[in-house]
Design an enzyme around this catalytic site. Structure first.
Site, PDB file in Angstrom:
ATOM      1  N   GLU A  79      12.593  -0.220   0.107  1.00 28.58           N
ATOM      2  CA  GLU A  79      12.782   1.152   0.543  1.00 28.58           C
ATOM      3  C   GLU A  79      13.607   1.172   1.832  1.00 28.58           C
ATOM      4  OE1 GLU A  79       9.448   3.699  -1.237  1.00 28.58           O
ATOM      5  OE2 GLU A  79       8.816   3.078   0.749  1.00 28.58           O
ATOM      6  N   HIS A  83       4.592   0.160   4.646  1.00 22.94           N
ATOM      7  CA  HIS A  83       5.604   1.220   4.557  1.00 22.94           C
ATOM      8  C   HIS A  83       6.292   1.361   5.923  1.00 22.94           C
ATOM      9  CE1 HIS A  83       7.436   5.173   4.291  1.00 22.94           C
ATOM     10  NE2 HIS A  83       7.419   5.000   2.973  1.00 22.94           N
TER      11      HIS A  83
HETATM   12  P1  PGA Z   1      11.007  10.015  -0.435  1.00 20.76           P
HETATM   13  O1  PGA Z   1       9.941   8.990   0.126  1.00 20.76           O
HETATM   14  O2  PGA Z   1      11.092   9.809  -1.923  1.00 20.76           O
HETATM   15  O3  PGA Z   1      10.462  11.365  -0.098  1.00 20.76           O
HETATM   16  O4  PGA Z   1      12.321   9.717   0.227  1.00 20.76           O
HETATM   17  C1  PGA Z   1       9.970   7.666  -0.313  1.00 20.76           C
HETATM   18  C2  PGA Z   1       8.977   6.807   0.382  1.00 20.76           C
HETATM   19  O5  PGA Z   1       8.781   6.911   1.613  1.00 20.76           O
HETATM   20  O6  PGA Z   1       8.347   5.982  -0.272  1.00 20.76           O
END
Ligand code: PGA
Length: 267
Positions: free
Chosen positions: A178, A106
């Site tokens: 992401e 992540h």
């Molecule tokens: P968020 O987080 O939906 O709060 O933007 C997404 C993530 O970090 O996976």
């Protein structure tokens, strides 16, 4: 618990990482409510998953119970099984506590905790070796996006972690795209137009060869349906909008309805 290997072909993956939120009691209540919901709801074609903090994994496992359709994950794990790695939790330990899926790479871990392409690669291999599902996160910064190199950047992150895996192992991997600029309180929700090209490129490289290509970053009830309509998107990885159980349940329903309407992912 569901055997990850037995998950049906091609579901829409819809899950949430709670990040550094929720203690054991809150995790129990959430997992219990989710378990009650899934026991009385037809979510065929949708694969739910939740990713608590390490401290709440065993409690969530107990609440979900054996044979739950909900997969349980952890937000990180070390590639070695055991040893002198103070403060770390191994894939083996996470599995022992009930994890079936491991989130890897992540952007918050890459930015704040020294996660590199090399460590994501080690972690993917360890997760596969233990028979769990790796959920590899990739995503570019606003700067990289401005420079017009989003696709090149994310393909490089993915290749760095996945290149050389035999087809059967690659077939167990989930990739979540992401974009960093779209994540969290300071993020700006991505538009469908902005996501078409990265997903076309990810799809060309990994579509059908991996277990799924998820989108994450400010997913909400406002945009979930549109995001699921993007070519090659086969799931949603959700933060804030799913930290409150009713919000997650509604997103699961959006995915189930999408699946019913289109009959296939990414349609
Ligand atoms: P968020 O987080 O939906 O709060 O933007 C997404 C993530 O970090 O996976």
């Amino acid at each position: 618990m569901t055997d990850p290997a037995a998950v049906g072909v091609g579901p829409l993956w819809v899950g949430t990482s709670w990040k550094m939120n929720k203690g054991v009691t809150e995790a129990r209540l959430y997992a219990r409510g989710l378990s009650e919901y899934t026991s009385r709801t037809d979510l065929s074609g949708v694969q739910p998953f939740i990713i608590p903090s390490f401290t709440a994994v065993a409690a969530a496992r107990d609440e979900l119970g054996a044979g739950s359709p909900v997969l349980l994950g952890v937000q990180n794990a070390h590639w070695e099984d055991h040893g002198a790695w103070t403060g770390e939790v191994s894939v083996m330990q996470a599995k022992d506590a009930g994890a079936q899926l491991v989130e890897i790479g992540h952007s918050e871990r890459r930015e704040h905790f020294g996660e590199t392409v090399a460590t994501t690669r080690l972690k993917v291999a360890a997760v596969l070796a233990h028979g769990l599902v790796p959920l590899l996160c990739v995503g570019e910064s606003a700067e990289v996006k401005r420079a017009g190199d989003s696709s090149g950047f994310i393909l490089e992150q993915a290749a760095g972690a996945l290149d050389g895996l035999p087809a059967d192992q690659l077939g167990r991997v989930l990739i979540a795209y992401e974009p960093i600029w779209a994540i969290g309180e300071n993020g700006r929700p991505a538009t469908v137009e902005e996501l078409r090209e990265p997903f076309a490129d990810l799809g060309r490289e990994y579509g059908g060869r991996t277990r799924g290509l998820l989108y994450g970053g400010s997913v909400s009830l406002d945009n979930a349906e549109d995001l699921l309509g993007i070519d090659h998107v086969t799931g949603l990885f959700i933060g804030r909008a799913a930290w409150h159980l009713p919000g997650y349940l509604r997103l699961l329903e959006v995915a189930a309805a999408h699946r019913k309407a289109t009959g296939s992912a990414g349609g």
